[in-house]
Design a protein around this motif. Structure first.
Motif: not given
Length: 467
Positions: A372-390
């Motif tokens: 987020x610090x480097x790419x706050x406008x990215x497309x974020x893709x989560x397939x494993x880690x719920x903590x990352x999504x939170x």
């Protein structure tokens, strides 16, 4: 001692084969149903004729053997092809039963369904079957089983003997059975008295089939799921053009296999009421997992598929950030390189371990903070880690991130559903694809991105119309 069993086709002399004409000329005696005998009248001069009415097939067969056993050459006349609902089987049965020395030669003719098909266009272009509706020799219960089997197996189906004075309801029962599994718009060909002066053909839809359209001299051909109506004709594609389209558009066996898998899924899963975007994403997910239930767990928000497709193809695409490296490996490399997409996973970044230890958080969370610090406008893709999504949800709500889109497909049992709920209800304006519940996985997350990258193929192929 010889019997020719001759199929004369629909009736008109132009349908007689040269072999049939020669066999009749060689014969001393002609045996047949009196209506059919009228069509060979020009070939009967000087020959003995034995004709009977309807339902006298055994009588005619026995007469043919009696004449042949006298030393005569006999021609038994059948309409269409003698082996298709004709006299040939009965003659062979009698020869076997009586251990007769009489020679039998079957002379083929043009079957009624082939003559009808030719007049109707090209309805028999793929697998087909024929069913006789006459229950004089076959119990209706067995006929109904055959109708159900033909309908469910998507056979093009030719119907013989659809109606008689005493058999007036069976055709409508057949229609009812077909409508249980076939589209009401399925093309149906009605061909009456083909090859005769009274010839008439028309193409209707299955829903409009009615007993007033048929009689004993009618052949009905019901198309399969691919049959189309064109210029009052029926055309069932063999598949050559669609195969060439697949080959030229992809050039890869793998893509052809995927398309075939999609066709199978479309037959197994009901997508009624679903948008084209939903269908396209679901097809990819089910193809990847063989889990048909995923169709019920996929949820699209804020026009996510076309919105992200436009961004990826804009010439200045957003970065794709994944929670684990497995997701990055599942995204189609060729199209990513063509579009100039950057696909990043921070989990193995050397800074992540330091941040995780300093902040007392998981490496997945630390990876998202750095992303987020480097790419706050990215497309974020989560397939494993719920903590990352939170973690991403917290950063969005704190105005530190503004994702172009999110693929929310973490899998597992701890905080998995909760992470998806937090995104869905805490960040309702973000374009997102959710795989609800505990389902998901790296392969599913990657295939959703692939579905979005190929959205133009969905619009061109339209899976809602069977690819």
């Amino acid at each position: 001692m010889k019997i020719y069993c001759i199929g004369i086709g629909p009736g008109d002399e132009k349908y007689f084969t040269p072999e049939a004409i020669q066999a009749i000329k060689k014969s001393d005696v002609l045996v047949g149903y009196k209506y059919y005998m009228s069509y060979v009248e020009n070939l009967t001069k000087g020959k003995k004729q034995i004709s009977t009415g309807m339902k006298k097939e055994q009588e005619r067969a026995e007469a043919a053997f009696a004449e042949a056993e006298k030393g005569n050459t006999v021609a038994v006349i059948s309409s269409g092809d003698a082996g298709v609902y004709g006299m040939a089987p009965l003659l062979w049965e009698l020869k076997q039963k009586n251990n007769s020395a009489v020679e039998i030669e079957v002379v083929p003719g043009i079957s009624a369904m082939f003559a009808a098909a030719a007049k109707l266009g090209a309805p028999l272009g793929h697998d087909f079957c024929s069913i006789s509706m006459s229950d004089l020799l076959t119990p209706w219960e067995k006929i109904e089983k055959r109708i159900k089997a033909a309908a469910e197996a998507d056979f093009i189906t030719a119907i013989y003997n659809p109606l008689s004075q005493g058999r007036f309801w069976q055709l409508m029962r057949l229609k009812e059975l077909f409508l249980e599994v076939r589209s009401p718009e399925t093309p149906v060909g009605i061909a009456r008295q083909v090859g005769r002066e009274e010839e008439n053909t028309e193409v209707i839809q299955l829903k409009d089939l009615d007993t007033s359209m048929a009689d004993m001299f009618t052949v009905i051909i019901i198309g399969n799921s691919q049959t189309q109506k064109f210029e009052n004709r029926m055309v069932t594609p063999r598949g050559y053009l669609s195969r060439k389209t697949d080959e030229s558009s992809t050039g890869k066996v793998g893509r052809q296999i995927m398309n075939e898998s999609f066709r199978t899924i479309l037959q197994e899963v009901s997508f009624e009421g679903k948008s084209l975007a939903h269908i396209w994403v679901a097809l990819h997910c089910i193809h990847t997992t063989a889990d048909f239930q995923l169709n019920d767990f996929i949820d699209l928000k804020n026009n996510v598929v076309p919105a992200l497709y436009e961004k990826f193809h804009s010439g200045n695409p957003p970065v794709i950030v994944t929670d684990v490296s497995m997701v990055t490996r599942g995204i189609r490399k060729a199209i990513a390189q063509k579009l100039g997409l950057q696909i990043k996973c921070y989990l193995d970044d050397e800074r992540v371990k330091t941040v995780a230890e300093e902040k007392g958080i998981t490496r997945s969370q630390a990876g998202i903070r750095l992303a987020v610090e480097e790419h706050p406008n990215a497309v974020f893709v989560f397939g494993n880690a719920p903590t990352a999504l939170i973690e991403l949800v917290k950063l969005v709500r704190n105005k530190k991130a503004n994702p172009a889109g999110v693929i929310a497909a973490p899998v597992g049992f701890v905080n998995v559903q909760e992470s998806k709920w937090q995104l869905k209800y805490g960040c309702p304006d973000i374009p997102a694809v959710f795989v609800n519940g505990r389902r998901g996985g790296s392969n599913v997350a990657a295939t959703i991105i692939n579905a979005i990258l190929s959205w133009n193929e969905a619009k061109a192929m339209n899976p809602g119309e069977g690819l």
